[in-house]
Design a protein around this motif. Structure first.
Motif, PDB file in Angstrom:
ATOM      1  N   LEU A 236       0.830  -1.207   0.000  1.00 51.39           N
ATOM      2  CA  LEU A 236       0.000   0.000   0.000  1.00 51.39           C
ATOM      3  C   LEU A 236       0.865   1.257   0.000  1.00 51.39           C
ATOM      4  CD1 LEU A 236      -2.678  -1.065   2.639  1.00 51.39           C
ATOM      5  CD2 LEU A 236      -3.036  -0.797   0.168  1.00 51.39           C
ATOM      6  N   LYS A 237       1.941   1.201   0.759  1.00 53.86           N
ATOM      7  CA  LYS A 237       2.843   2.344   0.866  1.00 53.86           C
ATOM      8  C   LYS A 237       3.522   2.627  -0.480  1.00 53.86           C
ATOM      9  CE  LYS A 237       5.255   2.549   4.677  1.00 53.86           C
ATOM     10  NZ  LYS A 237       6.312   2.354   5.686  1.00 53.86           N
ATOM     11  N   VAL A 238       3.976   1.590  -1.152  1.00 56.01           N
ATOM     12  CA  VAL A 238       4.627   1.764  -2.458  1.00 56.01           C
ATOM     13  C   VAL A 238       3.662   2.413  -3.440  1.00 56.01           C
ATOM     14  CG1 VAL A 238       5.539   0.530  -4.470  1.00 56.01           C
ATOM     15  CG2 VAL A 238       6.336  -0.072  -2.190  1.00 56.01           C
ATOM     16  N   ALA A 239       2.449   1.919  -3.473  1.00 51.03           N
ATOM     17  CA  ALA A 239       1.455   2.486  -4.388  1.00 51.03           C
ATOM     18  C   ALA A 239       1.161   3.947  -4.031  1.00 51.03           C
ATOM     19  CB  ALA A 239       0.173   1.671  -4.349  1.00 51.03           C
ATOM     20  N   PHE A 240       0.994   4.225  -2.747  1.00 46.35           N
ATOM     21  CA  PHE A 240       0.679   5.583  -2.298  1.00 46.35           C
ATOM     22  C   PHE A 240       1.829   6.535  -2.591  1.00 46.35           C
ATOM     23  CE2 PHE A 240       0.152   8.938   0.912  1.00 46.35           C
ATOM     24  CZ  PHE A 240      -1.176   9.285   0.702  1.00 46.35           C
TER      25      PHE A 240
ATOM     26  N   LEU B  86       4.678  10.964  -5.095  1.00 43.29           N
ATOM     27  CA  LEU B  86       6.011  11.510  -5.379  1.00 43.29           C
ATOM     28  C   LEU B  86       6.301  11.679  -6.864  1.00 43.29           C
ATOM     29  CD1 LEU B  86       8.157   9.515  -2.790  1.00 43.29           C
ATOM     30  CD2 LEU B  86       7.185  11.806  -2.555  1.00 43.29           C
ATOM     31  N   ASP B  87       5.566  10.982  -7.696  1.00 46.26           N
ATOM     32  CA  ASP B  87       5.794  11.050  -9.135  1.00 46.26           C
ATOM     33  C   ASP B  87       7.267  10.803  -9.456  1.00 46.26           C
ATOM     34  OD1 ASP B  87       5.044  11.347 -11.808  1.00 46.26           O
ATOM     35  OD2 ASP B  87       5.492  13.504 -11.791  1.00 46.26           O
TER      36      ASP B  87
ATOM     37  N   GLU C 254       4.390  10.367   3.840  1.00 48.34           N
ATOM     38  CA  GLU C 254       4.472   9.453   4.988  1.00 48.34           C
ATOM     39  C   GLU C 254       3.425   9.820   6.033  1.00 48.34           C
ATOM     40  OE1 GLU C 254       8.953   7.803   5.553  1.00 48.34           O
ATOM     41  OE2 GLU C 254       8.689   9.940   5.930  1.00 48.34           O
ATOM     42  N   ASP C 255       3.337  11.099   6.353  1.00 48.49           N
ATOM     43  CA  ASP C 255       2.342  11.547   7.334  1.00 48.49           C
ATOM     44  C   ASP C 255       0.930  11.214   6.868  1.00 48.49           C
ATOM     45  OD1 ASP C 255       4.368  12.537   8.937  1.00 48.49           O
ATOM     46  OD2 ASP C 255       4.070  14.625   8.341  1.00 48.49           O
ATOM     47  N   ASN C 256       0.636  11.521   5.616  1.00 54.09           N
ATOM     48  CA  ASN C 256      -0.697  11.247   5.075  1.00 54.09           C
ATOM     49  C   ASN C 256      -1.000   9.751   5.043  1.00 54.09           C
ATOM     50  OD1 ASN C 256      -1.180  13.965   4.713  1.00 54.09           O
ATOM     51  ND2 ASN C 256      -0.626  13.952   2.552  1.00 54.09           N
TER      52      ASN C 256
END
Length: 150
Positions: A33-37, A42-43, A132-134
């Motif tokens: 999930l983190k990688v996708a987010f 970050l583009d 990260e915060d989001n």
């Protein structure tokens, strides 16, 4: 060894194995999930992504290790009535260990920030901090929402 004595040991080992597997599975789900987010936030170019993810994953793994192992130890020391029964000397030692773990996390983050500066421009590093915060805010919100449905 008596079979009756062996059964609880086997059950304990099996339960701890499944608990660890469950933690690993959840960690991998969160990582996906983190990688996708982060990728969408970050583009990252393909060159940036190629250099960024190994750095970030190493940082994230070490951070998880510190938090999981050390913080679990701290919580076990403060669980239930143990904190009320703790001597001042033991409490001071535990507080020192907690401060040391916080310092270790801080130094890890500082090292990561230094390393990532060679890979990403400053604007993307700021976007990473915001992402990260989001991400963690959304994760906690989903966790809270799941608890309300029960």
């Amino acid at each position: 060894m008596n079979f009756r004595k062996l059964v609880p040991i086997i059950l304990l080992f099996t339960c701890s194995f499944y608990a660890q597997e469950n933690i690993k599975d959840k960690k991998e789900q969160i990582r996906s999930l983190k990688v996708a987010f982060f990728t969408s936030e970050l583009d990252l170019s393909s060159q940036e992504s190629e250099k960024f993810w190994p750095l970030y994953n190493a940082y994230d793994d070490k951070q998880f290790e510190i938090r999981h192992k050390k913080m679990r130890f701290f919580k076990s020391k403060m669980h239930g009535d143990a904190l009320n029964k703790m001597s001042e000397k033991d409490a001071a030692a535990l507080l020192y260990q907690m401060d040391a773990a916080d310092e270790e996390l801080f130094l890890l983050r500082k090292k990561f920030s230094k390393n990532v500066k060679s890979v990403l421009p400053a604007v993307k590093i700021l976007k990473l901090k915001k992402a990260e915060d989001n991400f963690y805010r959304k994760l906690l919100q989903q966790y809270g929402d799941r608890g309300k449905k029960k």
